[in-house]
Motif scaffolding. Structure first.
Motif, PDB file in Angstrom:
ATOM      1  N   GLY A 153      -3.436   0.183   5.713  1.00 21.47           N
ATOM      2  CA  GLY A 153      -3.224   1.106   4.608  1.00 21.47           C
ATOM      3  C   GLY A 153      -4.395   1.149   3.645  1.00 21.47           C
ATOM      4  N   LEU A 154      -4.926  -0.019   3.281  1.00 20.70           N
ATOM      5  CA  LEU A 154      -6.060  -0.048   2.354  1.00 20.70           C
ATOM      6  C   LEU A 154      -7.322   0.503   3.014  1.00 20.70           C
ATOM      7  N   TRP A 155      -7.508   0.220   4.301  1.00 18.63           N
ATOM      8  CA  TRP A 155      -8.658   0.796   5.007  1.00 18.63           C
ATOM      9  C   TRP A 155      -8.561   2.321   5.018  1.00 18.63           C
ATOM     10  N   THR A 156      -7.361   2.832   5.254  1.00 12.32           N
ATOM     11  CA  THR A 156      -7.156   4.281   5.251  1.00 12.32           C
ATOM     12  C   THR A 156      -7.382   4.858   3.861  1.00 12.32           C
ATOM     13  N   ALA A 157      -6.911   4.153   2.827  1.00 12.51           N
ATOM     14  CA  ALA A 157      -7.089   4.639   1.455  1.00 12.51           C
ATOM     15  C   ALA A 157      -8.557   4.773   1.098  1.00 12.51           C
ATOM     16  N   LEU A 158      -9.383   3.851   1.595  1.00 17.20           N
ATOM     17  CA  LEU A 158     -10.804   3.874   1.267  1.00 17.20           C
ATOM     18  C   LEU A 158     -11.595   4.838   2.135  1.00 17.20           C
ATOM     19  N   ASN A 159     -11.108   5.140   3.333  1.00 13.04           N
ATOM     20  CA  ASN A 159     -11.870   5.975   4.260  1.00 13.04           C
ATOM     21  C   ASN A 159     -11.266   7.372   4.458  1.00 13.04           C
ATOM     22  N   TYR A 160      -9.948   7.462   4.397  1.00 24.41           N
ATOM     23  CA  TYR A 160      -9.270   8.751   4.571  1.00 24.41           C
ATOM     24  C   TYR A 160      -8.213   8.899   3.471  1.00 24.41           C
ATOM     25  N   PRO A 161      -8.651   9.126   2.238  1.00 21.61           N
ATOM     26  CA  PRO A 161      -7.734   9.095   1.094  1.00 21.61           C
ATOM     27  C   PRO A 161      -6.600  10.106   1.178  1.00 21.61           C
ATOM     28  N   TRP A 162      -6.886  11.338   1.653  1.00 19.35           N
ATOM     29  CA  TRP A 162      -5.818  12.325   1.740  1.00 19.35           C
ATOM     30  C   TRP A 162      -4.742  11.896   2.723  1.00 19.35           C
TER      31      TRP A 162
ATOM     32  N   VAL B  23      -2.564   9.248   1.068  1.00 17.28           N
ATOM     33  CA  VAL B  23      -1.620   9.808   0.098  1.00 17.28           C
ATOM     34  C   VAL B  23      -0.414  10.411   0.811  1.00 17.28           C
ATOM     35  N   LEU B  24      -0.634  11.095   1.916  1.00 19.65           N
ATOM     36  CA  LEU B  24       0.474  11.676   2.685  1.00 19.65           C
ATOM     37  C   LEU B  24       1.366  10.577   3.270  1.00 19.65           C
ATOM     38  N   LEU B  25       0.753   9.531   3.814  1.00 16.79           N
ATOM     39  CA  LEU B  25       1.530   8.424   4.373  1.00 16.79           C
ATOM     40  C   LEU B  25       2.312   7.699   3.278  1.00 16.79           C
ATOM     41  N   LEU B  26       1.709   7.564   2.103  1.00 12.54           N
ATOM     42  CA  LEU B  26       2.400   6.917   0.995  1.00 12.54           C
ATOM     43  C   LEU B  26       3.600   7.746   0.553  1.00 12.54           C
ATOM     44  N   LEU B  27       3.452   9.055   0.525  1.00 11.36           N
ATOM     45  CA  LEU B  27       4.571   9.932   0.186  1.00 11.36           C
ATOM     46  C   LEU B  27       5.701   9.765   1.198  1.00 11.36           C
ATOM     47  N   PHE B  28       5.352   9.662   2.468  1.00 11.92           N
ATOM     48  CA  PHE B  28       6.365   9.438   3.508  1.00 11.92           C
ATOM     49  C   PHE B  28       7.066   8.100   3.290  1.00 11.92           C
ATOM     50  N   PHE B  29       6.306   7.057   2.934  1.00  8.70           N
ATOM     51  CA  PHE B  29       6.899   5.744   2.661  1.00  8.70           C
ATOM     52  C   PHE B  29       7.892   5.813   1.507  1.00  8.70           C
ATOM     53  N   LEU B  30       7.538   6.518   0.448  1.00  9.97           N
ATOM     54  CA  LEU B  30       8.426   6.614  -0.709  1.00  9.97           C
ATOM     55  C   LEU B  30       9.716   7.354  -0.354  1.00  9.97           C
ATOM     56  N   LEU B  31       9.598   8.438   0.398  1.00 10.28           N
ATOM     57  CA  LEU B  31      10.794   9.165   0.825  1.00 10.28           C
ATOM     58  C   LEU B  31      11.665   8.297   1.722  1.00 10.28           C
ATOM     59  N   LEU B  32      11.031   7.538   2.609  1.00  6.75           N
ATOM     60  CA  LEU B  32      11.783   6.643   3.491  1.00  6.75           C
ATOM     61  C   LEU B  32      12.488   5.560   2.691  1.00  6.75           C
ATOM     62  N   ALA B  33      11.799   5.010   1.683  1.00  3.65           N
ATOM     63  CA  ALA B  33      12.405   3.969   0.859  1.00  3.65           C
ATOM     64  C   ALA B  33      13.599   4.506   0.078  1.00  3.65           C
TER      65      ALA B  33
END
Length: 211
Positions: A155-164, A167-177
């Motif tokens: 996740g952190l590697w993606t945040a630093l290299n593919y930020p958009w 953000v989409l994956l984080l939104l999916f995590f929040l909806l799942l939670a």
């Protein structure tokens, strides 16, 4: 400028989210990427690349790596780390918000968002582990622990290299939670009532009067 902004936002959100899952892994990943030149950390997070900080985080990561895989002990560890992961996630997100060049307002925003994300990921992890601990087999704990570590690193590697993408994956995590947590809590209450029934003394049976 837009690219730098989304990178700063992704790092801010990622630091808070990852700290709630595994704070020590988050420190190690960010510190190593900053020290190796793979990422340019904001000035307030450059301390993570300090060898002493990384050494302390590495030691605690090893302790958590084994503790996190023992049923029951992992839940106790999560309980104690409620007072560590959430504040640390808020502070790391505030440090990452320095990249937004918004001054004190940006840091306060980082504190709020980072603390909220750290709380969400920590509660999700702790609740899931508590539910897994109702099962006697240890395989699920090992699987969950390794999955969490991989998620923090990836996740952190993606945040630093593919930020958009992050953000989409984080939104999916929040909806799942949001969808999953109420179901986990209901399952925990059911399991708790079942376990309490095992230890409850049976009601004494009355013998019928003899004529």
């Amino acid at each position: 400028m837009e690219s730098q902004t989304i990178q700063a936002i992704a790092l801010m959100l990622g630091a808070g989210w990852a700290s709630g899952l595994n704070l020590y892994a988050a420190i190690l990943v960010l510190g190593w990427m900053g020290a190796s030149g793979q990422a340019e950390l904001p000035q307030n997070l450059e301390i993570l690349s300090n060898p002493m900080v990384m050494g302390a985080a590495g030691l605690m990561f090893v302790v958590e790596f084994f503790t996190d895989k023992i049923p029951g002990l992992d839940s106790l560890w999560d309980t104690l780390h409620t007072f560590i992961r959430i504040p640390a996630g808020a502070l790391m997100a505030a440090g990452a918000a320095q990249g937004l060049d918004m001054g004190a307002a940006g840091e306060l925003m980082g504190l709020i968002l980072g603390g909220s994300l750290a709380t969400t990921s920590h509660v999700s992890k702790a609740s899931t582990r508590a539910l897994l601990n109702t099962s006697p087999e240890p395989v699920s704990n090992w699987t969950a622990s390794v999955t969490e570590d991989v998620a923090v690193i990836g996740g952190l590697w993606t945040a630093l290299n593919y930020p958009w993408l992050f953000v989409l994956l984080l939104l999916f995590f929040l909806l799942l939670a949001i969808w999953l947590l109420p179901k986990i809590w209901r399952s925990l209450r059911t399991a708790g009532r079942t376990m309490s029934g095992w230890f409850r003394k049976p009601a004494p049976t009355e013998t019928p009067p003899q004529n």
